[in-house]
Scaffold this motif. Sequence first.
Motif, PDB file in Angstrom:
ATOM      1  N   ILE A 118       0.849  -1.201   0.000  1.00 46.21           N
ATOM      2  CA  ILE A 118       0.000   0.000   0.000  1.00 46.21           C
ATOM      3  C   ILE A 118       0.880   1.244   0.000  1.00 46.21           C
ATOM      4  CG2 ILE A 118      -0.174   0.279   2.513  1.00 46.21           C
ATOM      5  CD1 ILE A 118      -3.242   0.635   2.090  1.00 46.21           C
ATOM      6  N   GLY A 120       3.480   3.896  -0.881  1.00 40.24           N
ATOM      7  CA  GLY A 120       4.669   3.801  -1.721  1.00 40.24           C
ATOM      8  C   GLY A 120       5.050   2.375  -2.043  1.00 40.24           C
ATOM      9  N   SER A 121       4.508   1.407  -1.299  1.00 43.58           N
ATOM     10  CA  SER A 121       4.826  -0.005  -1.576  1.00 43.58           C
ATOM     11  C   SER A 121       3.906  -0.585  -2.629  1.00 43.58           C
ATOM     12  CB  SER A 121       4.759  -0.809  -0.278  1.00 43.58           C
ATOM     13  OG  SER A 121       5.823  -0.395   0.562  1.00 43.58           O
ATOM     14  N   SER A 172       6.446  -4.188   2.360  1.00 44.81           N
ATOM     15  CA  SER A 172       6.168  -3.223   3.423  1.00 44.81           C
ATOM     16  C   SER A 172       7.477  -2.811   4.077  1.00 44.81           C
ATOM     17  CB  SER A 172       5.253  -3.828   4.492  1.00 44.81           C
ATOM     18  OG  SER A 172       5.095  -2.899   5.568  1.00 44.81           O
ATOM     19  N   LYS A 173       7.836  -1.540   3.901  1.00 49.10           N
ATOM     20  CA  LYS A 173       9.101  -1.073   4.466  1.00 49.10           C
ATOM     21  C   LYS A 173       9.088  -1.246   5.982  1.00 49.10           C
ATOM     22  CE  LYS A 173      11.751   3.153   5.215  1.00 49.10           C
ATOM     23  NZ  LYS A 173      11.850   4.602   4.967  1.00 49.10           N
ATOM     24  N   SER A 174       8.027  -0.784   6.646  1.00 43.13           N
ATOM     25  CA  SER A 174       7.941  -0.894   8.109  1.00 43.13           C
ATOM     26  C   SER A 174       7.691  -2.342   8.527  1.00 43.13           C
ATOM     27  CB  SER A 174       6.805  -0.020   8.621  1.00 43.13           C
ATOM     28  OG  SER A 174       5.573  -0.488   8.043  1.00 43.13           O
ATOM     29  N   THR A 177       2.444  -2.454   8.466  1.00 46.78           N
ATOM     30  CA  THR A 177       1.242  -1.755   7.973  1.00 46.78           C
ATOM     31  C   THR A 177       0.045  -2.696   7.993  1.00 46.78           C
ATOM     32  OG1 THR A 177       2.658  -0.351   6.625  1.00 46.78           O
ATOM     33  CG2 THR A 177       0.315  -0.449   6.014  1.00 46.78           C
ATOM     34  N   GLU A 318       2.338  13.892   0.113  1.00 50.96           N
ATOM     35  CA  GLU A 318       2.858  13.344   1.374  1.00 50.96           C
ATOM     36  C   GLU A 318       4.189  14.010   1.734  1.00 50.96           C
ATOM     37  OE1 GLU A 318       3.993   9.009   2.003  1.00 50.96           O
ATOM     38  OE2 GLU A 318       2.102   9.108   3.084  1.00 50.96           O
ATOM     39  N   GLN A 444       6.314  11.806   7.574  1.00 57.67           N
ATOM     40  CA  GLN A 444       4.873  11.838   7.337  1.00 57.67           C
ATOM     41  C   GLN A 444       4.118  11.703   8.660  1.00 57.67           C
ATOM     42  OE1 GLN A 444       6.861   9.811   5.184  1.00 57.67           O
ATOM     43  NE2 GLN A 444       7.169   8.428   6.899  1.00 57.67           N
TER      44      GLN A 444
END
Length: 517
Positions: A118, A120-121, A172-174, A177, A318, A444
């Motif tokens: 979702i 940027g991913s 997902s970078k983090s 999410t 963003e 962000q």
Amino acid sequence: MSWKTYNQRIVRYPEFGFSIDLSLMDLSDSDYDMLSPKIDKAFADMAALESGAIANPDEQRMVGHYWLRNPSIAPTPEIQREITEPLESLKAFAEQVHTGVVVPPGGGTFERVLLIGIGGSALGPQLVSEALGQNAKLPLFFLDNTDPAGIDHTLGKLASLGLATTLVLVISKSGGTPETRNGMMETKAAYDAAGLDFGKHTVAITGTGSKLDQFADAHGFIARFPMEDWVGGRTSVLSTVGLVPAALQGIQIDELLSGAAAMDAETRRADVSTNASMQLAIAWYCVGNGKGEKDMVVLPYKDSLVLFSKYLQQLVMESLGKEKDLDGNTVHQGIAVYGNKGSTDQHAYIQQLRDGLNNFFATFIEVRQGRSGPSIEVEPGNTSADFLQGFLRGTRKALYESGRKSITISIPEVTPFQLGSLIALFERAVSFYASLVHINAYHQPGVEAGKKAAGVFLNLLNQVRGHLTADAKTAAEMAYETDSDPEDAYHCLVHLANNGEVQMALGDKPEDDTFQL
Ligand SMILES: O=P(O)(O)OC[C@H]1O[C@H](O)[C@H](O)[C@@H](O)[C@@H]1O
């Protein structure tokens, strides 16, 4: 509108067929003079950023997306390796999938890709796929939301095509999410139900050690590709996030990177008159008085670039939509972005652009080649391409004649190189503009507020579930029992009623509605 101004306000990079025409933005030499101290600072900020400064002070991070397409400028050998090694391994992985070295456990070969992500991913991969993936080796499908019906629709399509031959990318970078986790769990459930080993069909692209990385490890994912904390989600399309799906589609990712590097080389030069990204940033500043007073309408006259406006919505809004500036002053900055494609939008909202509220500037994206190959005459002497160009030129002129400004960016055709150059053009324009208005473009904070509020709703929803009985209750009664606001309790009850968990009896007003198991 004049030939002289056109020649004065155009910036061209002939070696790759690019041009940007600012003649209809009514910029004056005094505009540039007035801004010159800010411009100089923007160039200095950029030089520091690319040298590895902490350009994202709120998160104490470097900003390294420009290094992705030119590792030699990265500040340390370690960072250079963090770019080159994953690039080599993702190319090898895609090659192994294409040549049947990496295959589904149940036999056959992987024939399509499901990307779960979702923001940027997803938006970068979607832009690249729509622009360049027409003849993809492995076509791409997306889950980019936590909408159960949308998930069912996509998984239903994939089930009919064959989950067993579908490769899943979870990005997902983090790694935390919720929407992406939900999409992954729903997809895993579908694989489990089909008796398939989800992990043996799945790849993770995430920060090392993230929850997703740990999940991938525990479930034996086929491969994992890293994301670095010095690449933001909205500038990650030229990192593993965009390059893994692009490579699997068979898109020439080295060309994507070369195009971005070529534009970077031109826009890294601290020369305003020939710097297309700085020219864009100055135009945005002047047209919106440094406060985003005019919306950016993105109008590519090319179907395959239809997602460019959605992509720029995240990149621009963003990055620039911020409450505070770098000195802590409340500024509520931003530039609103919308658009779709031309000439289609001439049959939708361009009426308002021409005659209505003058609260925007247009950004036309002209692709000079209509199609590869010959064209028929759709009327004596004219082709479809003639009409497309005519509509672009005509709309641009009609808007200007009614006092509406526009920028026209031109590329020869949509190729990986050209798309990479456009992405780089706007990434740097955003960086420059953020310097001009003195904000941090790389954090962000606003999205956290929404995530926290969602968590409050979910907590109350689960409390409400715990207080449901066979006796009918009003929202006020439930609010009393859960020590919550009646309206919050009401929306929880209505959600449960519409998803089959409670019976709802309508009264005259919501306060009279009752709910029971
Ligand atoms: O890649 P993820 O960590 O899952 O984040 C996905 C998205 O989440 C948030 O909305 C951020 O504001 C975006 O910048 C990011 O692209």
